[in-house]
Write a protein that holds these residues in place. Structure first.
Motif, mmCIF file in Angstrom:
data_model
loop_
_atom_site.group_PDB
_atom_site.id
_atom_site.type_symbol
_atom_site.label_atom_id
_atom_site.label_comp_id
_atom_site.label_asym_id
_atom_site.label_seq_id
_atom_site.Cartn_x
_atom_site.Cartn_y
_atom_site.Cartn_z
ATOM 1 N N LYS A 1 20.146 -17.467 3.031
ATOM 2 C CA LYS A 1 19.620 -18.453 3.978
ATOM 3 C C LYS A 1 19.297 -17.841 5.342
ATOM 4 C CE LYS A 1 21.728 -22.556 1.964
ATOM 5 N NZ LYS A 1 22.599 -23.713 2.193
ATOM 6 N N TYR A 2 20.119 -16.865 5.703
ATOM 7 C CA TYR A 2 19.884 -16.262 7.024
ATOM 8 C C TYR A 2 18.529 -15.571 7.082
ATOM 9 C CZ TYR A 2 20.756 -13.653 11.327
ATOM 10 O OH TYR A 2 20.679 -13.142 12.590
ATOM 11 N N GLU B 1 12.257 -15.280 17.832
ATOM 12 C CA GLU B 1 11.941 -16.680 18.024
ATOM 13 C C GLU B 1 13.119 -17.425 18.628
ATOM 14 O OE1 GLU B 1 10.805 -17.955 14.194
ATOM 15 O OE2 GLU B 1 8.757 -17.177 14.349
ATOM 16 N N LEU B 2 14.335 -17.097 18.169
ATOM 17 C CA LEU B 2 15.512 -17.726 18.750
ATOM 18 C C LEU B 2 15.685 -17.357 20.220
ATOM 19 C CD1 LEU B 2 18.088 -17.237 15.801
ATOM 20 C CD2 LEU B 2 16.919 -19.351 16.507
ATOM 21 N N ARG C 1 19.752 -27.932 18.362
ATOM 22 C CA ARG C 1 19.445 -27.952 16.915
ATOM 23 C C ARG C 1 19.685 -26.581 16.274
ATOM 24 N NH1 ARG C 1 15.013 -31.129 18.666
ATOM 25 N NH2 ARG C 1 13.639 -29.299 18.494
ATOM 26 N N ALA C 2 19.289 -25.540 16.987
ATOM 27 C CA ALA C 2 19.493 -24.185 16.436
ATOM 28 C C ALA C 2 20.975 -23.877 16.293
ATOM 29 C CB ALA C 2 18.810 -23.160 17.351
ATOM 30 N N GLU C 3 21.771 -24.320 17.307
ATOM 31 C CA GLU C 3 23.220 -24.101 17.243
ATOM 32 C C GLU C 3 23.828 -24.843 16.051
ATOM 33 O OE1 GLU C 3 27.193 -24.910 19.962
ATOM 34 O OE2 GLU C 3 25.212 -25.635 20.612
ATOM 35 N N HIS C 4 23.373 -26.073 15.823
ATOM 36 C CA HIS C 4 23.920 -26.857 14.709
ATOM 37 C C HIS C 4 23.595 -26.189 13.377
ATOM 38 C CE1 HIS C 4 25.283 -30.365 12.549
ATOM 39 N NE2 HIS C 4 24.107 -30.455 11.912
ATOM 40 N N VAL C 5 22.382 -25.677 13.212
ATOM 41 C CA VAL C 5 21.986 -25.012 11.952
ATOM 42 C C VAL C 5 22.830 -23.764 11.742
ATOM 43 C CG1 VAL C 5 20.103 -23.800 10.789
ATOM 44 C CG2 VAL C 5 19.685 -25.976 11.944
ATOM 45 N N GLU D 1 25.787 -23.064 12.927
ATOM 46 C CA GLU D 1 27.174 -23.401 12.614
ATOM 47 C C GLU D 1 27.325 -23.801 11.138
ATOM 48 O OE1 GLU D 1 28.267 -26.387 15.352
ATOM 49 O OE2 GLU D 1 28.692 -24.979 17.002
ATOM 50 N N GLN D 2 26.307 -24.452 10.559
ATOM 51 C CA GLN D 2 26.361 -24.795 9.124
ATOM 52 C C GLN D 2 26.304 -23.539 8.260
ATOM 53 O OE1 GLN D 2 23.168 -27.556 8.516
ATOM 54 N NE2 GLN D 2 24.409 -29.347 9.173
ATOM 55 N N PHE D 3 25.494 -22.552 8.633
ATOM 56 C CA PHE D 3 25.397 -21.296 7.871
ATOM 57 C C PHE D 3 26.708 -20.522 7.886
ATOM 58 C CE2 PHE D 3 20.536 -20.805 8.437
ATOM 59 C CZ PHE D 3 20.336 -21.830 7.548
ATOM 60 N N SER D 4 27.441 -20.657 8.942
ATOM 61 C CA SER D 4 28.675 -19.860 9.062
ATOM 62 C C SER D 4 29.734 -20.280 8.041
ATOM 63 C CB SER D 4 29.235 -19.979 10.473
ATOM 64 O OG SER D 4 29.616 -21.332 10.735
ATOM 65 N N ASP D 5 29.605 -21.467 7.460
ATOM 66 C CA ASP D 5 30.573 -21.947 6.465
ATOM 67 C C ASP D 5 30.172 -21.586 5.031
ATOM 68 O OD1 ASP D 5 32.040 -23.086 8.529
ATOM 69 O OD2 ASP D 5 31.041 -25.048 8.340
ATOM 70 N N GLU D 6 28.991 -21.015 4.830
ATOM 71 C CA GLU D 6 28.524 -20.652 3.490
ATOM 72 C C GLU D 6 29.239 -19.383 2.999
ATOM 73 O OE1 GLU D 6 26.544 -22.391 1.668
ATOM 74 O OE2 GLU D 6 25.848 -23.868 3.179
ATOM 75 N N SER D 7 29.145 -19.164 1.656
ATOM 76 C CA SER D 7 29.698 -17.928 1.074
ATOM 77 C C SER D 7 28.846 -16.750 1.490
ATOM 78 C CB SER D 7 29.725 -18.043 -0.466
ATOM 79 O OG SER D 7 28.393 -18.195 -0.951
ATOM 80 N N ARG D 8 29.355 -15.556 1.210
ATOM 81 C CA ARG D 8 28.650 -14.371 1.683
ATOM 82 C C ARG D 8 27.254 -14.285 1.125
ATOM 83 N NH1 ARG D 8 33.294 -9.681 1.053
ATOM 84 N NH2 ARG D 8 34.745 -10.540 2.631
ATOM 85 N N HIS D 9 27.092 -14.439 -0.205
ATOM 86 C CA HIS D 9 25.767 -14.282 -0.807
ATOM 87 C C HIS D 9 24.820 -15.392 -0.354
ATOM 88 C CE1 HIS D 9 28.455 -11.896 -3.420
ATOM 89 N NE2 HIS D 9 27.348 -11.142 -3.697
ATOM 90 N N GLU D 10 25.347 -16.623 -0.277
ATOM 91 C CA GLU D 10 24.488 -17.749 0.149
ATOM 92 C C GLU D 10 24.101 -17.612 1.613
ATOM 93 O OE1 GLU D 10 22.296 -21.041 -0.793
ATOM 94 O OE2 GLU D 10 23.553 -19.816 -2.143
#
Length: 487
Positions: A243-244, A252-253, A224-228, A230-239
């Motif tokens: 989120k990060y 925790e990770l 689940r952590a890997e899937h989340v 991977e979704q963040f890696s496609d966001e724009s720089r500011h977004e």
């Protein structure tokens, strides 16, 4: 001299005039002539007029012809066994009237006077016949006696055979019963071993299942952590930056990840080694096939005056002061011994004695007729079979000569097994209920009643005052070991 008539000539004169055969049931007519009964009946049927005698032609009454008894007796005598030819000497043609005792031959008078049997002892034939008849009667009597003896012998053999077959059948039944019990015990031990293996396996498998469940849960969280991420890696720089920062911290990770080298394999190590299965089961079976422990009690009438009995006469220890006891033949007056109230004269018996940490003790069996006065002669020759501990170090069997017993450790409980008929007395280290270890075996031809005996040995100013305890009748389990007693 009257002329002799031979048998054949006589038979010719005894023929019926009608059938020309020797008379059969002769009947006499009024004229004096005789005929067979059947011939007269047949003749009367063929005569229409009056009956006339075929020989003299005289008229007779056939219906009143009586039987000729005298003639019938003569004919019966002729039918008895007889010598067909007269016995005569082959050399002199004289009757064989003598018997030569030397040559064992029948001879005539001339043979004894002039022939080859001169000067031999001879006996008249009638005398020899009577003598031989008596000898024959004696032989027949002896043969009958031998037959009776043989009949008795045969009857004994038959009875013995029957007894052997019956005893064999009974013993075969005993063997089948004993082996059924052994099979039952073996099945119980097999079930016990399998249950132990299965229980051990269940524990190991449960532990591994728990670890496997934990590992699978950790892996799901990592996925689940890997899937989340991977979704963040496609966001724009500011977004991506916004989120990060809202995600869990790196620590925790890091906790989600499995630690390297944390896996610890579990080995299958059962309590029972496969090479020891037979020996371990045999020891357990041996304990189970022993007789149930005897519920023995000590006999106060046999106890040495220094001995003190307690706990229902199952515990004995040596005191400091002698008690006032009647001096009776069954009481020990020198050796600090006591017997049980029950003795054995047959069968198989097992009992246990807790000796605890006593430094000196002896126990075994003694013949009921052995003297109990003065110092006890501790040897099988005097009817005493003992083992014991000396000064807390040396275990010995009181045979001739004495035998030192190698022991592993220091047994606190001694088992005693008596097989009276087989002449065996075996002592065991009985500290472990399922692992009896033999210490020593006496071989003897037991006779008379045997009594278990306990010798506490002298208390040595209190250093050997611990008691000896008879096993209670509850079974083969451990007994509480005797504790030091204040004197």
């Amino acid at each position: 001299m009257a002329r002799q008539v031979n048998v054949l000539e006589l038979e010719d004169r005894l023929q019926c005039p009608i059938c020309l055969e020797v008379f059969r049931e002769p009947q006499i007519l009024q004229c004096g002539h005789s005929y067979c009964k059947d011939c007269l009946v047949s003749l009367s049927h063929h005569m229409d007029a009056e009956l006339r005698c075929p020989v003299c032609r005289q008229a007779v009454d056939g219906s009143s012809s009586p039987p000729n008894v005298s003639l019938a007796l003569v004919i019966e005598a002729l039918r008895l066994p007889r010598d067909l030819e007269p016995q005569v000497c082959a050399h002199h043609r004289n009757p064989l009237s003598l018997f030569c005792e030397k040559d064992q031959e029948l001879i005539c008078g001339l043979c004894g006077l002039l022939g080859s049997h001169q000067h031999h002892r001879v006996t008249p034939v009638s005398t020899v016949h009577s003598r031989m008849k008596e000898e024959l009667a004696t032989v027949i009597s002896e043969l009958k006696q031998e037959q009776r003896k043989m009949d008795e012998h045969i009857a004994k053999l038959v009875n013995n055979r029957t007894r052997i077959v019956n005893e064999s059948d009974v013993f075969s039944w005993v063997i089948r019963r004993e082996f059924q019990e052994l099979h039952h015990l073996v099945d119980e031990e097999k079930a016990r071993c399998l249950e132990g293996v299965e229980g051990h396996t269940r524990g190991l498998v449960a532990s591994l299942d728990m670890q496997l469940e934990q590992a699978q849960g950790t892996r799901e969280r990592l996925v689940r952590a890997e899937h989340v991420l991977e979704q963040f890696s496609d966001e724009s720089r500011h977004e991506f930056i916004r989120k990060y920062h809202s995600m869990a911290s790196r620590a925790e990770l890091q906790q989600i990840r499995p630690l390297e080298g944390a896996f610890s394999p579990i080995s299958f190590k059962p309590a029972l080694h496969q090479a020891d299965i037979k020996l371990t089961v045999w020891k357990r079976l041996f304990r189970k096939v022993l007789p149930a422990p005897e519920p023995l009690k000590l006999d106060p009438a046999t106890a040495h005056p220094l001995l003190e009995l307690s706990k229902g006469n199952t515990v004995v220890q040596c005191g400091l002061l002698a008690q006032r006891c009647a001096s009776q033949p069954e009481r020990f007056d020198y050796s600090t011994c006591v017997l049980t109230s029950r003795g054995f004269s047959c069968g198989r018996h097992y009992w246990e004695v807790a000796v605890g940490s006593k430094s000196d003790w002896r126990l075994g069996v003694i013949k009921g007729t052995t003297s109990r006065k003065g110092k006890l002669n501790k040897s099988p020759e005097h009817g005493v079979w003992l083992i014991g501990l000396k000064e807390g170090r040396v275990y010995e069997a009181f045979s001739c000569p004495r035998v030192l017993l190698p022991t592993a450790g220091r047994p606190h409980r001694i088992g005693v097994y008596l097989h009276y008929e087989q002449g065996e007395l075996t002592f065991f280290d009985a500290d472990r209920p399922d692992d009896l270890r033999p210490l020593y075996t006496f071989q003897a031809d037991f006779q008379g009643k045997l009594y278990p005996i306990l010798d506490t040995c002298w208390h040595e100013r209190g250093s050997n005052s611990l008691p000896m305890v008879l096993s209670p009748p509850s079974g083969p389990g451990h007994l509480p070991l005797p504790q030091p007693t204040k004197m």
